[in-house]
Design a protein around this motif. Structure first.
Motif, mmCIF file in Angstrom:
data_model
loop_
_atom_site.group_PDB
_atom_site.id
_atom_site.type_symbol
_atom_site.label_atom_id
_atom_site.label_comp_id
_atom_site.label_asym_id
_atom_site.label_seq_id
_atom_site.Cartn_x
_atom_site.Cartn_y
_atom_site.Cartn_z
ATOM 1 N N VAL A 163 17.942 44.436 22.773
ATOM 2 C CA VAL A 163 18.530 43.225 23.331
ATOM 3 C C VAL A 163 19.357 42.577 22.230
ATOM 4 O O VAL A 163 18.823 42.192 21.187
ATOM 5 C CB VAL A 163 17.463 42.244 23.851
ATOM 6 C CG1 VAL A 163 18.123 41.004 24.451
ATOM 7 C CG2 VAL A 163 16.566 42.913 24.878
ATOM 8 N N LEU A 178 20.970 43.561 27.614
ATOM 9 C CA LEU A 178 19.898 44.559 27.549
ATOM 10 C C LEU A 178 20.457 45.966 27.566
ATOM 11 O O LEU A 178 21.343 46.284 28.365
ATOM 12 C CB LEU A 178 18.958 44.370 28.745
ATOM 13 C CG LEU A 178 17.903 45.467 28.968
ATOM 14 C CD1 LEU A 178 16.872 45.463 27.841
ATOM 15 C CD2 LEU A 178 17.223 45.285 30.330
ATOM 16 N N ILE A 183 11.063 44.465 26.650
ATOM 17 C CA ILE A 183 11.892 43.269 26.470
ATOM 18 C C ILE A 183 11.111 42.199 25.709
ATOM 19 O O ILE A 183 11.650 41.532 24.805
ATOM 20 C CB ILE A 183 12.368 42.730 27.834
ATOM 21 C CG1 ILE A 183 13.415 43.675 28.441
ATOM 22 C CG2 ILE A 183 12.948 41.324 27.697
ATOM 23 C CD1 ILE A 183 13.795 43.332 29.866
ATOM 24 N N THR A 217 12.206 40.455 22.240
ATOM 25 C CA THR A 217 12.682 39.071 22.284
ATOM 26 C C THR A 217 11.588 38.019 22.216
ATOM 27 O O THR A 217 11.876 36.846 21.960
ATOM 28 C CB THR A 217 13.458 38.826 23.585
ATOM 29 O OG1 THR A 217 12.548 38.921 24.697
ATOM 30 C CG2 THR A 217 14.589 39.835 23.751
ATOM 31 N N LEU A 246 17.815 36.611 28.572
ATOM 32 C CA LEU A 246 16.824 37.277 27.742
ATOM 33 C C LEU A 246 16.734 36.701 26.332
ATOM 34 O O LEU A 246 15.826 37.051 25.579
ATOM 35 C CB LEU A 246 17.123 38.774 27.672
ATOM 36 C CG LEU A 246 17.126 39.507 29.019
ATOM 37 C CD1 LEU A 246 17.331 40.999 28.815
ATOM 38 C CD2 LEU A 246 15.838 39.248 29.791
#
Length: 726
Positions: free
Chosen positions: A604, A610, A706, A710, A724
């Protein structure tokens, strides 16, 4: 070769609108059978040139069932795979022969595993009859003869013959009743990555789909159904379009399955659709015309803390576990409605007369289509027939026969004339049977040492069975809602979807909330959202407990060694735990009788974009009939599952779905696709599904990755709506 070819047993002579006796021409059934075939038994036809035609009752929609079933028959038959071709028997023929081919339904990853036993027996019985015919000709005991590669040999001499030379004699023998089968260790065709039987014709464009059907004198139809579920056709002005080029008529179409619309019939489909778009139509939008996403969300939220819910899994005392916890972790997730969106929109071709009704269509259930043909035509089922075609995608959508009902209603207005109904992409998008929308409230109890002492999973949302198959509810409970998280032994039909973990205290329950959206069996059905809820939350719990996500899962899989094995396999292949800067996420599932796991690597960037770099998937389906097809299915599963997770949702405004084509309902493109590594690790002893289980682990593996990248949890899908890096 797999196009439209005529044999003696497949020609149909139509009759005209003014009575029997006027030929409309010869109407072909889709088949690849060579002429002069001898039926050894229902599964095997053999020509004098040794061509072996294997009859496949299940539907082919790209998943490879056609080839896999043919491999199983050919393995027991001991034929030369290079001589094998195929054809579809018809459901009418199946009925007339006391269902010799048994189930025509293709869904739930059942194509191979629920029919493997009897199709193998069909191949073995045919081999035994061929060997017996040769032995009779030579005057020797059958046990002194054997078949191999389409040749029969006598062990005590140099005598040999081919299948084609004895097929006629074999067809006259009484089939054996004791039919032993090979051990998997003896397989030479099954279990191998042989070439698919339909690939060449797909590449050359020779393979015929429902949209390709062409019959002499055929007219084309385009249709519009009420834009809101529950709405009805109020009026239309046929005179406004009757003079347009090619138009033959305008037909009101109301069916027993609830569709209510209007169709235009013309010489070409373009003429029909152009006139339909110009047709003045007035709709009664019905009681759901003010239903929108805001009301849908409120309906689902109302079930998250409701007092009443149906139970699908329980263990210990979850109330005491939550009350006595050192910490309670809570999260709410939501998955939207989604369309099947097959590349080939719904279509069907029909000829109706007072004495016969015939349908050519891509269907996942030929027998259901046959029943629909009888119901819609008003004719006895013996006077109806369905000719299956290859499907340009199904994913569960083509198990519903609504488009069959529609084409028959249109054909009844043009008796004796072939009518092809072809939906537009927009019609296909807005009138699907959508993947059920649900929310889930997850609560987990941790003790002071970070051990999980209890889990409560509350599902709130749609029931497919309540809408489509209410007779399958058990005291009001839709046990299918609990796919992937159900208690073993609670419902035998769903034991192939048990929860992967064991918890000291557990409750999984369902507050049924049914919005006015037609649900359907979308590829994988309820395991998809349930895996997202459970696997994402297991990751949250591991993080809250300060424990490694792999170790945390394995600590609750002591009773699931096969599930633990696939999870360990993807973790090891991925480099889980290494200090290489990669951001990874895990997911595991037991569904459709198979054990699957995935590990995703993602990146990311600073703007929140992404990129899914790699996904590793491990599958233990017990018995691998074609390893190459398993790999292809896993890769395709990620395309389908990640498309849904990243981009796809059906939203409502004034009761009407808003996503009407691929520009508003996108699928993954090549640039989005990660590198996929597949680990096929069959442990033997059972037949698990392949086409659907891996879909379910795609999204949660990416969602967990993810978070690793993040520190942010994505709990509402699709991902495209999330920032995100916020």
């Amino acid at each position: 070769m797999n196009g439209m070819k005529l044999t003696r047993r497949k020609f149909i002579v139509g009759t005209s609108a003014i009575g029997a006796g006027l030929s409309l021409g010869i109407l072909p059934q889709l088949s690849s059978a060579a002429p002069g075939m001898e039926e050894v038994n229902a599964w095997v036809h053999i020509a004098s040139d040794d061509t072996v035609t294997i009859r496949i009752a299940r539907s082919e929609m790209g998943q490879g069932t056609l080839t896999g079933l043919a491999q199983l028959v050919a393995e027991e038959l001991e034929c030369d795979w290079a001589n094998v071709t195929w054809e579809f028997p018809t459901p009418g023929e199946n009925l007339a022969r006391e269902r010799v081919w048994r189930d025509f339904s293709t869904g739930g990853s059942q194509g191979l595993r629920s029919s493997q036993q009897y199709v193998r027996e069909g191949g073995a019985a045919a081999r035994m009859m061929l060997v017996q015919a040769a032995a009779n000709e030579w005057g020797v005991p059958a046990e002194d003869c054997y078949a191999e590669n389409s040749v029969i040999r006598h062990r005590g001499s140099s005598k040999q013959t081919t299948f084609g030379k004895v097929a006629d004699a074999a067809s006259k023998l009484t089939p054996p009743t004791d039919v032993p089968l090979k051990d998997v260790s003896e397989w030479k065709i099954a279990g191998k990555p042989v070439k698919r039987l339909d690939t060449k014709e797909k590449l050359t464009g020779d393979l015929k789909y429902g949209a390709d059907i062409q019959l002499e004198g055929m007219l084309l139809a385009s249709i519009k159904d009420a834009p809101v579920l529950g709405g009805k056709l109020k009026s239309f002005d046929a005179k406004a379009v009757e003079g347009m080029p090619g138009v033959r008529g305008v037909v009101k179409v109301e069916t027993a399955v609830g569709t209510s619309g209007v169709a235009v019939v013309a010489d070409t489909w373009w003429q029909a659709n152009t006139a339909l778009n110009a047709l003045p139509i007035e709709w009664d939008l019905g009681p759901n015309a003010d239903f929108d996403d805001e009301k849908l969300t409120a309906l689902l939220e109302s079930g998250l803390d409701a007092d009443e819910a149906f139970q699908g899994n329980w263990e210990g005392d979850i109330k005491a576990a939550l009350e006595g916890a050192d910490r309670v972790i809570e999260a709410v997730y939501k998955c939207p409605s989604q369309n099947h969106a097959p590349m080939e929109p719904m279509n069907s071709t029909a000829i109706y007369t007072e004495d016969k009704c015939e349908i050519w269509c891509p269907t996942q259930n030929g027998e259901s289509a046959l029943a629909a043909t009888s119901e819609a035509s008003g004719l006895p089922i013996e006077k109806c027939e369905v000719y299956k075609t290859i499907l340009g995608g199904g994913f569960g959508r083509r198990g519903a026969p609504d488009y069959v009902h529609q084409v028959i209603e249109i054909a009844k207005a043009f008796p004796g004339t072939p009518i092809k109904l072809q939906w537009t992409r927009e019609e296909d998008q807005k009138h699907g049977f959508f993947h059920p929308t649900t929310m889930a409230k997850m609560r987990g109890s941790l003790d002071k040492d970070g051990n999980l002492t209890g889990l409560h999973m509350r599902i709130s949302g749609q029931s497919i069975l309540a809408s489509l198959l209410p007779h399958l509810l058990v005291d009001g409970t839709d046990f299918a809602t609990f796919q992937g998280v159900i208690k073993g032994g609670l419902n035998p039909a769903l034991d192939q979807h048990q929860i992967s973990y064991d918890f000291p205290n557990l409750l999984v329950d369902h507050a049924m909330r049914n919005p006015p959206i037609r649900p359907g069996f979308w590829r994988g059905v309820n395991i998809n959202q349930n895996a997202i809820y459970l696997e994402s939350f297991m990751d949250e719990l591991a993080h809250a407990a300060g424990r490694d996500a792999l170790e945390f899962r394995l600590a609750h899989m002591n009773k699931n060694p096969k599930g633990a094995a696939v999870l360990k396999a993807v973790a090891e292949r991925s480099g889980w735990g290494s200090d290489d800067g990669k951001h990874r996420g895990l997911a595991v599932l037991y569904g459709f009788g198979s054990y699957v796991a995935a590990c995703a690597d993602v990146t990311v960037d600073a703007e929140g974009s992404l990129k899914i770099d790699r996904i590793i998937a491990a599958t233990d389906c017990g018995t691998a009939v074609n390893p190459q097809q398993i790999e292809a299915q896993v890769e395709g599963s990620f395309v389908y599952g990640l498309s849904a997770a990243l981009f796809q949702e059906i939203t409502l405004k004034n009761g009407e779905p808003q996503e009407d084509n691929f520009h508003t309902y996108p699928s993954m493109q090549i640039s989005h696709m990660p590198k996929v590594e597949t680990i096929v690790m069959p442990s033997g002893g059972f037949y698990g599904g392949v086409g659907e289980p891996t879909i379910a682990v795609a999204a949660p593996a990416v969602l967990n990755a993810i978070f690793a990248a993040t520190g942010k949890r994505v709990r509402y899908l699709p991902i495209k709506d999330q920032n995100l890096r916020a």
